[in-house]
Design a protein around this motif. Structure first.
Motif, mmCIF file in Angstrom:
data_model
loop_
_atom_site.group_PDB
_atom_site.id
_atom_site.type_symbol
_atom_site.label_atom_id
_atom_site.label_comp_id
_atom_site.label_asym_id
_atom_site.label_seq_id
_atom_site.Cartn_x
_atom_site.Cartn_y
_atom_site.Cartn_z
ATOM 1 N N LYS A 57 -12.416 -7.939 -31.242
ATOM 2 C CA LYS A 57 -12.263 -7.041 -30.105
ATOM 3 C C LYS A 57 -11.414 -7.655 -29.005
ATOM 4 N N ALA A 58 -11.557 -8.961 -28.785
ATOM 5 C CA ALA A 58 -10.792 -9.642 -27.740
ATOM 6 C C ALA A 58 -9.362 -9.949 -28.171
ATOM 7 N N GLU A 59 -9.022 -9.664 -29.435
ATOM 8 C CA GLU A 59 -7.686 -9.915 -29.986
ATOM 9 C C GLU A 59 -7.312 -11.384 -29.924
ATOM 10 N N THR A 60 -8.310 -12.231 -30.162
ATOM 11 C CA THR A 60 -8.083 -13.679 -30.107
ATOM 12 C C THR A 60 -8.374 -14.369 -31.434
ATOM 13 N N LYS A 61 -8.945 -13.636 -32.395
ATOM 14 C CA LYS A 61 -9.368 -14.264 -33.643
ATOM 15 C C LYS A 61 -9.116 -13.324 -34.807
ATOM 16 N N PHE A 62 -8.632 -13.884 -35.894
ATOM 17 C CA PHE A 62 -8.403 -13.113 -37.114
ATOM 18 C C PHE A 62 -9.723 -12.977 -37.865
ATOM 19 N N VAL A 63 -10.153 -11.733 -38.100
ATOM 20 C CA VAL A 63 -11.444 -11.499 -38.748
ATOM 21 C C VAL A 63 -11.289 -10.810 -40.106
ATOM 22 N N GLY A 64 -10.064 -10.631 -40.576
ATOM 23 C CA GLY A 64 -9.847 -10.045 -41.893
ATOM 24 C C GLY A 64 -10.266 -8.586 -41.957
ATOM 25 N N HIS A 257 -14.641 15.527 -34.138
ATOM 26 C CA HIS A 257 -13.689 14.406 -34.129
ATOM 27 C C HIS A 257 -12.876 14.381 -35.413
ATOM 28 N N LEU A 258 -11.576 14.106 -35.291
ATOM 29 C CA LEU A 258 -10.696 13.820 -36.413
ATOM 30 C C LEU A 258 -10.314 12.341 -36.345
ATOM 31 N N PHE A 259 -9.592 11.861 -37.337
ATOM 32 C CA PHE A 259 -9.228 10.451 -37.348
ATOM 33 C C PHE A 259 -8.457 10.067 -36.092
ATOM 34 N N GLY A 260 -7.522 10.928 -35.669
ATOM 35 C CA GLY A 260 -6.706 10.612 -34.497
ATOM 36 C C GLY A 260 -7.520 10.522 -33.228
ATOM 37 N N THR A 261 -8.384 11.495 -32.988
ATOM 38 C CA THR A 261 -9.187 11.500 -31.761
ATOM 39 C C THR A 261 -10.270 10.427 -31.806
ATOM 40 N N TYR A 262 -10.817 10.160 -32.989
ATOM 41 C CA TYR A 262 -11.851 9.128 -33.103
ATOM 42 C C TYR A 262 -11.243 7.741 -32.879
ATOM 43 N N ALA A 263 -10.031 7.529 -33.405
ATOM 44 C CA ALA A 263 -9.351 6.254 -33.168
ATOM 45 C C ALA A 263 -9.065 6.056 -31.683
ATOM 46 N N PHE A 264 -8.654 7.140 -31.001
ATOM 47 C CA PHE A 264 -8.415 7.057 -29.552
ATOM 48 C C PHE A 264 -9.718 6.778 -28.809
ATOM 49 N N SER A 265 -10.801 7.422 -29.235
ATOM 50 C CA SER A 265 -12.089 7.230 -28.570
ATOM 51 C C SER A 265 -12.569 5.792 -28.683
ATOM 52 N N ILE A 266 -12.417 5.205 -29.870
ATOM 53 C CA ILE A 266 -12.858 3.821 -30.058
ATOM 54 C C ILE A 266 -11.877 2.838 -29.425
ATOM 55 N N GLY A 267 -10.589 3.054 -29.655
ATOM 56 C CA GLY A 267 -9.599 2.083 -29.214
ATOM 57 C C GLY A 267 -9.312 2.108 -27.733
ATOM 58 N N ILE A 268 -9.154 3.319 -27.151
ATOM 59 C CA ILE A 268 -8.796 3.428 -25.734
ATOM 60 C C ILE A 268 -10.033 3.627 -24.856
ATOM 61 N N ASP A 269 -10.811 4.668 -25.162
ATOM 62 C CA ASP A 269 -12.013 4.907 -24.351
ATOM 63 C C ASP A 269 -13.039 3.789 -24.503
ATOM 64 N N GLY A 270 -13.220 3.290 -25.736
ATOM 65 C CA GLY A 270 -14.212 2.242 -25.975
ATOM 66 C C GLY A 270 -13.685 0.837 -25.797
ATOM 67 N N GLY A 271 -12.377 0.669 -25.658
ATOM 68 C CA GLY A 271 -11.810 -0.648 -25.419
ATOM 69 C C GLY A 271 -11.760 -1.556 -26.640
ATOM 70 N N HIS A 272 -11.917 -0.996 -27.844
ATOM 71 C CA HIS A 272 -11.878 -1.812 -29.063
ATOM 72 C C HIS A 272 -10.627 -1.418 -29.856
ATOM 73 N N LEU A 273 -9.478 -1.933 -29.425
ATOM 74 C CA LEU A 273 -8.202 -1.582 -30.046
ATOM 75 C C LEU A 273 -8.122 -1.956 -31.526
ATOM 76 N N PRO A 274 -8.580 -3.120 -31.942
ATOM 77 C CA PRO A 274 -8.508 -3.444 -33.372
ATOM 78 C C PRO A 274 -9.278 -2.456 -34.247
ATOM 79 N N ARG A 275 -10.482 -2.079 -33.824
ATOM 80 C CA ARG A 275 -11.246 -1.131 -34.635
ATOM 81 C C ARG A 275 -10.628 0.267 -34.569
ATOM 82 N N GLY A 276 -10.089 0.634 -33.428
ATOM 83 C CA GLY A 276 -9.383 1.900 -33.335
ATOM 84 C C GLY A 276 -8.178 1.934 -34.254
ATOM 85 N N SER A 277 -7.456 0.815 -34.366
ATOM 86 C CA SER A 277 -6.331 0.734 -35.292
ATOM 87 C C SER A 277 -6.800 0.874 -36.730
ATOM 88 N N ALA A 278 -7.949 0.298 -37.042
ATOM 89 C CA ALA A 278 -8.501 0.408 -38.391
ATOM 90 C C ALA A 278 -8.819 1.862 -38.735
#
Length: 303
Positions: A57-64, A257-278
Protein backbone atom coordinates in the motif's frame (compact mmCIF):
# COMPACT_ATOMS: atom_id res chain seq x y z
CA UNK A 1 36.44 20.38 -53.51
CA UNK A 2 32.73 19.51 -53.20
CA UNK A 3 33.17 16.47 -55.42
CA UNK A 4 36.18 15.26 -53.40
CA UNK A 5 34.41 15.79 -50.08
CA UNK A 6 31.29 13.93 -51.15
CA UNK A 7 33.10 10.95 -52.70
CA UNK A 8 35.08 8.32 -50.83
CA UNK A 9 36.61 5.31 -52.63
CA UNK A 10 34.72 6.25 -55.79
CA UNK A 11 31.29 6.01 -54.10
CA UNK A 12 28.87 8.76 -53.17
CA UNK A 13 28.30 8.95 -49.38
CA UNK A 14 25.20 10.99 -48.61
CA UNK A 15 25.06 12.15 -45.01
CA UNK A 16 22.66 10.84 -42.40
CA UNK A 17 20.56 13.99 -42.62
CA UNK A 18 20.05 13.50 -46.32
CA UNK A 19 18.78 9.95 -45.65
CA UNK A 20 16.40 11.09 -42.94
CA UNK A 21 14.98 13.74 -45.29
CA UNK A 22 14.35 11.21 -48.05
CA UNK A 23 10.88 10.06 -49.07
CA UNK A 24 11.60 6.63 -47.61
CA UNK A 25 11.61 8.00 -44.05
CA UNK A 26 8.76 10.48 -44.52
CA UNK A 27 6.14 7.99 -43.29
CA UNK A 28 8.15 7.32 -40.12
CA UNK A 29 8.37 11.02 -39.33
CA UNK A 30 4.62 11.40 -39.82
CA UNK A 31 3.81 8.48 -37.52
CA UNK A 32 6.36 9.45 -34.84
CA UNK A 33 4.13 12.00 -33.00
CA UNK A 34 1.33 9.41 -32.71
CA UNK A 35 3.78 6.76 -31.48
CA UNK A 36 5.10 9.14 -28.81
CA UNK A 37 1.54 10.03 -27.78
CA UNK A 38 0.51 6.37 -27.47
CA UNK A 39 3.68 5.51 -25.59
CA UNK A 40 3.16 8.36 -23.14
CA UNK A 41 -0.59 8.00 -22.56
CA UNK A 42 -1.15 4.24 -23.02
CA UNK A 43 2.00 2.12 -22.87
CA UNK A 44 3.73 3.83 -19.94
CA UNK A 45 0.60 4.01 -17.70
CA UNK A 46 -0.17 0.35 -18.45
CA UNK A 47 3.35 -0.85 -17.63
CA UNK A 48 3.45 1.31 -14.51
CA UNK A 49 0.05 0.02 -13.32
CA UNK A 50 1.27 -3.58 -13.75
CA UNK A 51 4.35 -2.83 -11.66
CA UNK A 52 2.24 -0.93 -9.12
CA UNK A 53 -0.10 -3.89 -8.61
CA UNK A 54 2.83 -5.90 -7.22
CA UNK A 55 3.69 -3.37 -4.49
CA UNK A 56 2.36 -2.81 -0.98
CA UNK A 57 0.00 0.00 0.00
CA UNK A 58 2.85 2.40 0.79
CA UNK A 59 4.47 1.57 -2.60
CA UNK A 60 7.75 0.82 -0.86
CA UNK A 61 7.94 -2.98 -1.05
CA UNK A 62 7.46 -5.59 -3.74
CA UNK A 63 4.84 -8.09 -2.55
CA UNK A 64 4.32 -10.11 -5.74
CA UNK A 65 0.83 -11.56 -6.25
CA UNK A 66 -0.33 -10.65 -2.76
CA UNK A 67 -2.80 -7.97 -3.91
CA UNK A 68 -4.41 -10.35 -6.38
CA UNK A 69 -4.68 -13.16 -3.82
CA UNK A 70 -6.30 -10.85 -1.28
CA UNK A 71 -8.86 -9.67 -3.82
CA UNK A 72 -9.90 -13.25 -4.61
CA UNK A 73 -10.81 -13.72 -0.95
CA UNK A 74 -13.19 -10.72 -0.90
CA UNK A 75 -16.90 -11.40 -1.44
CA UNK A 76 -17.22 -7.85 -2.73
CA UNK A 77 -14.78 -8.57 -5.54
CA UNK A 78 -16.85 -11.52 -6.76
CA UNK A 79 -19.98 -9.39 -6.49
CA UNK A 80 -18.29 -6.78 -8.70
CA UNK A 81 -17.25 -9.49 -11.16
CA UNK A 82 -20.84 -10.67 -11.47
CA UNK A 83 -22.07 -7.10 -11.83
CA UNK A 84 -19.58 -6.41 -14.62
CA UNK A 85 -20.56 -9.47 -16.65
CA UNK A 86 -24.28 -8.91 -16.08
CA UNK A 87 -24.01 -5.23 -17.02
CA UNK A 88 -21.93 -5.88 -20.13
CA UNK A 89 -23.86 -8.83 -21.56
CA UNK A 90 -27.27 -7.23 -21.01
CA UNK A 91 -26.32 -3.79 -22.30
CA UNK A 92 -24.45 -5.04 -25.38
CA UNK A 93 -27.30 -7.41 -26.32
CA UNK A 94 -29.94 -4.67 -26.21
CA UNK A 95 -27.68 -2.11 -27.90
CA UNK A 96 -26.94 -4.49 -30.76
CA UNK A 97 -30.61 -5.46 -31.15
CA UNK A 98 -32.05 -1.95 -30.94
CA UNK A 99 -29.27 -0.57 -33.14
CA UNK A 100 -30.09 -3.11 -35.85
CA UNK A 101 -33.82 -2.34 -35.65
CA UNK A 102 -33.21 1.40 -35.90
CA UNK A 103 -30.79 0.93 -38.81
CA UNK A 104 -33.34 -1.15 -40.73
CA UNK A 105 -36.06 1.45 -40.12
CA UNK A 106 -33.86 4.38 -41.16
CA UNK A 107 -32.58 2.54 -44.23
CA UNK A 108 -36.14 2.26 -45.55
CA UNK A 109 -37.01 5.93 -45.04
CA UNK A 110 -36.85 8.49 -47.88
CA UNK A 111 -33.40 10.06 -48.17
CA UNK A 112 -34.48 13.50 -46.92
CA UNK A 113 -36.25 12.15 -43.85
CA UNK A 114 -33.45 9.68 -43.33
CA UNK A 115 -30.87 12.43 -42.90
CA UNK A 116 -32.99 14.24 -40.31
CA UNK A 117 -33.73 11.15 -38.22
CA UNK A 118 -30.16 9.94 -38.53
CA UNK A 119 -28.92 13.20 -37.01
CA UNK A 120 -31.52 13.09 -34.24
CA UNK A 121 -30.68 9.47 -33.42
CA UNK A 122 -26.98 10.31 -32.97
CA UNK A 123 -27.60 12.94 -30.27
CA UNK A 124 -27.30 10.51 -27.30
CA UNK A 125 -23.97 9.21 -28.61
CA UNK A 126 -22.56 12.65 -29.47
CA UNK A 127 -23.35 14.14 -26.05
CA UNK A 128 -20.62 13.81 -23.38
CA UNK A 129 -21.37 10.70 -21.34
CA UNK A 130 -20.90 12.45 -18.01
CA UNK A 131 -23.39 15.15 -19.01
CA UNK A 132 -26.04 12.70 -20.23
CA UNK A 133 -25.53 10.60 -17.09
CA UNK A 134 -26.32 13.67 -15.00
CA UNK A 135 -29.55 14.03 -16.96
CA UNK A 136 -30.47 10.41 -16.27
CA UNK A 137 -29.60 10.91 -12.58
CA UNK A 138 -32.23 13.66 -12.47
CA UNK A 139 -34.72 11.34 -14.17
CA UNK A 140 -34.09 8.57 -11.61
CA UNK A 141 -33.50 10.80 -8.55
CA UNK A 142 -35.92 9.54 -5.84
CA UNK A 143 -37.18 12.91 -4.57
CA UNK A 144 -37.85 14.70 -7.88
CA UNK A 145 -37.83 11.76 -10.31
CA UNK A 146 -39.48 12.53 -13.63
CA UNK A 147 -40.32 8.86 -14.15
CA UNK A 148 -41.86 8.53 -10.69
CA UNK A 149 -43.97 11.63 -11.33
CA UNK A 150 -45.37 10.03 -14.49
CA UNK A 151 -45.99 6.73 -12.66
CA UNK A 152 -47.83 8.51 -9.83
CA UNK A 153 -49.95 10.46 -12.34
CA UNK A 154 -50.96 7.14 -13.88
CA UNK A 155 -51.97 5.79 -10.48
CA UNK A 156 -48.81 3.85 -9.61
CA UNK A 157 -46.33 4.15 -6.72
CA UNK A 158 -42.82 5.56 -6.55
CA UNK A 159 -39.92 3.26 -7.41
CA UNK A 160 -36.60 3.40 -5.53
CA UNK A 161 -34.60 3.62 -8.77
CA UNK A 162 -31.19 4.29 -7.24
CA UNK A 163 -31.57 2.93 -3.69
CA UNK A 164 -32.71 -0.66 -4.36
CA UNK A 165 -30.19 -3.06 -5.96
CA UNK A 166 -32.48 -4.41 -8.71
CA UNK A 167 -33.72 -1.01 -9.86
CA UNK A 168 -30.27 0.59 -9.52
CA UNK A 169 -28.74 -2.02 -11.81
CA UNK A 170 -31.60 -1.56 -14.26
CA UNK A 171 -31.12 2.22 -14.22
CA UNK A 172 -27.40 1.90 -15.03
CA UNK A 173 -28.06 -0.57 -17.85
CA UNK A 174 -30.84 1.57 -19.36
CA UNK A 175 -28.56 4.61 -19.35
CA UNK A 176 -25.79 2.67 -21.11
CA UNK A 177 -28.24 1.33 -23.69
CA UNK A 178 -29.53 4.83 -24.40
CA UNK A 179 -25.98 6.11 -24.87
CA UNK A 180 -24.54 3.23 -26.92
CA UNK A 181 -27.41 2.26 -29.25
CA UNK A 182 -26.69 5.07 -31.79
CA UNK A 183 -23.16 3.70 -32.27
CA UNK A 184 -24.57 0.34 -33.37
CA UNK A 185 -27.21 2.07 -35.46
CA UNK A 186 -24.78 4.18 -37.49
CA UNK A 187 -22.40 1.22 -38.01
CA UNK A 188 -25.19 -1.06 -39.20
CA UNK A 189 -26.65 1.68 -41.38
CA UNK A 190 -23.30 2.08 -43.13
CA UNK A 191 -23.22 -1.67 -43.68
CA UNK A 192 -26.74 -1.69 -45.10
CA UNK A 193 -25.80 1.03 -47.58
CA UNK A 194 -22.99 -1.16 -48.91
CA UNK A 195 -25.23 -4.14 -49.72
CA UNK A 196 -25.95 -4.22 -53.51
CA UNK A 197 -29.59 -3.71 -54.41
CA UNK A 198 -29.24 -6.45 -57.02
CA UNK A 199 -29.16 -9.06 -54.25
CA UNK A 200 -32.51 -7.90 -52.90
CA UNK A 201 -33.98 -7.75 -56.40
CA UNK A 202 -32.84 -11.30 -57.15
CA UNK A 203 -34.28 -12.55 -53.86
CA UNK A 204 -37.57 -10.78 -54.52
CA UNK A 205 -37.80 -12.30 -57.99
CA UNK A 206 -37.29 -15.74 -56.42
CA UNK A 207 -40.29 -15.04 -54.19
CA UNK A 208 -38.44 -14.36 -50.92
CA UNK A 209 -40.43 -12.60 -48.21
CA UNK A 210 -39.08 -9.63 -46.23
CA UNK A 211 -38.07 -11.94 -43.38
CA UNK A 212 -36.31 -14.31 -45.77
CA UNK A 213 -34.48 -11.43 -47.45
CA UNK A 214 -33.24 -10.34 -44.02
CA UNK A 215 -32.23 -13.88 -43.06
CA UNK A 216 -30.45 -14.86 -46.27
CA UNK A 217 -29.20 -11.50 -47.61
CA UNK A 218 -29.01 -8.77 -44.97
CA UNK A 219 -27.78 -10.70 -41.94
CA UNK A 220 -25.01 -12.67 -43.74
CA UNK A 221 -23.73 -9.46 -45.33
CA UNK A 222 -23.66 -7.72 -41.94
CA UNK A 223 -22.30 -10.62 -39.87
CA UNK A 224 -18.66 -9.48 -39.87
CA UNK A 225 -19.61 -5.90 -39.10
CA UNK A 226 -21.87 -7.06 -36.28
CA UNK A 227 -19.04 -9.13 -34.76
CA UNK A 228 -16.53 -6.28 -34.88
CA UNK A 229 -19.04 -3.77 -33.49
CA UNK A 230 -20.01 -6.11 -30.66
CA UNK A 231 -16.33 -6.62 -29.82
CA UNK A 232 -15.58 -2.91 -29.57
CA UNK A 233 -18.75 -2.26 -27.59
CA UNK A 234 -17.98 -5.13 -25.21
CA UNK A 235 -14.56 -3.67 -24.44
CA UNK A 236 -15.95 -0.18 -23.83
CA UNK A 237 -18.97 -1.37 -21.83
CA UNK A 238 -16.96 -3.73 -19.63
CA UNK A 239 -14.63 -0.86 -18.72
CA UNK A 240 -17.48 1.61 -18.13
CA UNK A 241 -16.94 4.18 -15.39
CA UNK A 242 -18.95 7.39 -15.86
CA UNK A 243 -22.49 6.03 -15.66
CA UNK A 244 -22.12 4.06 -12.44
CA UNK A 245 -19.94 6.69 -10.80
CA UNK A 246 -22.51 9.44 -11.41
CA UNK A 247 -25.74 7.50 -10.87
CA UNK A 248 -24.98 5.28 -7.87
CA UNK A 249 -21.25 5.49 -6.95
CA UNK A 250 -21.38 1.71 -6.76
CA UNK A 251 -24.24 1.56 -4.27
CA UNK A 252 -26.38 0.43 -2.72
CA UNK A 253 -24.03 -1.93 -0.85
CA UNK A 254 -21.60 -2.36 -3.80
CA UNK A 255 -24.36 -3.94 -5.92
CA UNK A 256 -23.75 -1.72 -8.96
CA UNK A 257 -19.95 -1.48 -8.84
CA UNK A 258 -18.08 -2.43 -12.02
CA UNK A 259 -14.37 -3.12 -12.31
CA UNK A 260 -13.63 0.50 -13.25
CA UNK A 261 -15.59 2.10 -10.42
CA UNK A 262 -14.44 -0.49 -7.87
CA UNK A 263 -10.80 0.09 -8.83
CA UNK A 264 -11.33 3.85 -8.41
CA UNK A 265 -13.03 3.29 -5.05
CA UNK A 266 -10.16 1.20 -3.71
CA UNK A 267 -7.29 3.04 -5.36
CA UNK A 268 -8.37 6.69 -5.09
CA UNK A 269 -11.09 6.85 -2.45
CA UNK A 270 -9.47 4.16 -0.28
CA UNK A 271 -5.89 5.25 -0.90
CA UNK A 272 -4.67 1.77 -1.91
CA UNK A 273 -3.34 2.38 -5.43
CA UNK A 274 -1.59 -1.00 -5.84
CA UNK A 275 -4.75 -2.95 -5.02
CA UNK A 276 -6.83 -0.63 -7.19
CA UNK A 277 -4.43 -1.34 -10.06
CA UNK A 278 -4.85 -5.06 -9.44
CA UNK A 279 -8.64 -4.71 -9.72
CA UNK A 280 -8.34 -2.81 -12.99
CA UNK A 281 -5.95 -5.38 -14.45
CA UNK A 282 -8.44 -8.17 -13.83
CA UNK A 283 -10.32 -6.79 -16.85
CA UNK A 284 -7.37 -7.47 -19.19
CA UNK A 285 -7.62 -11.28 -19.54
CA UNK A 286 -11.41 -11.15 -19.84
CA UNK A 287 -11.31 -8.60 -22.67
CA UNK A 288 -8.40 -10.39 -24.34
CA UNK A 289 -10.31 -13.68 -24.40
CA UNK A 290 -13.48 -11.98 -25.72
CA UNK A 291 -11.53 -10.22 -28.49
CA UNK A 292 -9.73 -13.47 -29.41
CA UNK A 293 -12.98 -15.44 -29.71
CA UNK A 294 -14.71 -12.80 -31.83
CA UNK A 295 -11.73 -12.24 -34.14
CA UNK A 296 -11.28 -16.00 -34.55
CA UNK A 297 -14.91 -16.37 -35.58
CA UNK A 298 -14.47 -13.55 -38.10
CA UNK A 299 -11.37 -15.25 -39.54
CA UNK A 300 -13.23 -18.56 -39.83
CA UNK A 301 -16.07 -16.81 -41.64
CA UNK A 302 -13.62 -15.39 -44.18
CA UNK A 303 -12.25 -18.87 -44.87
Amino acid sequence: MVTIASTVNGRSTPGIFRKLRSRRYAAYWMVLPLVILIAGLVVYPFVYSVWLSFENKAETKFVGWQNYKRLLKYDTFWLVTGNSFRFTLTAVFFKATLGLILALILNNLPMRGQRIWRGVSLIPWVMPLALSSMGWWWIFEPTHSAINWIIVQLGGTNKPWLSEPYWARAACIVTNIWYGTPFFMIMYLAGLKSIPESLYEAAQIDGATALQRFKYVTFPMLSKLISITVMFSTIVTFANFDIVRILTRGGPRYTTHLFGTYAFSIGIDGGHLPRGSAVALFMLPVLAVAAFIILRNIARGEE
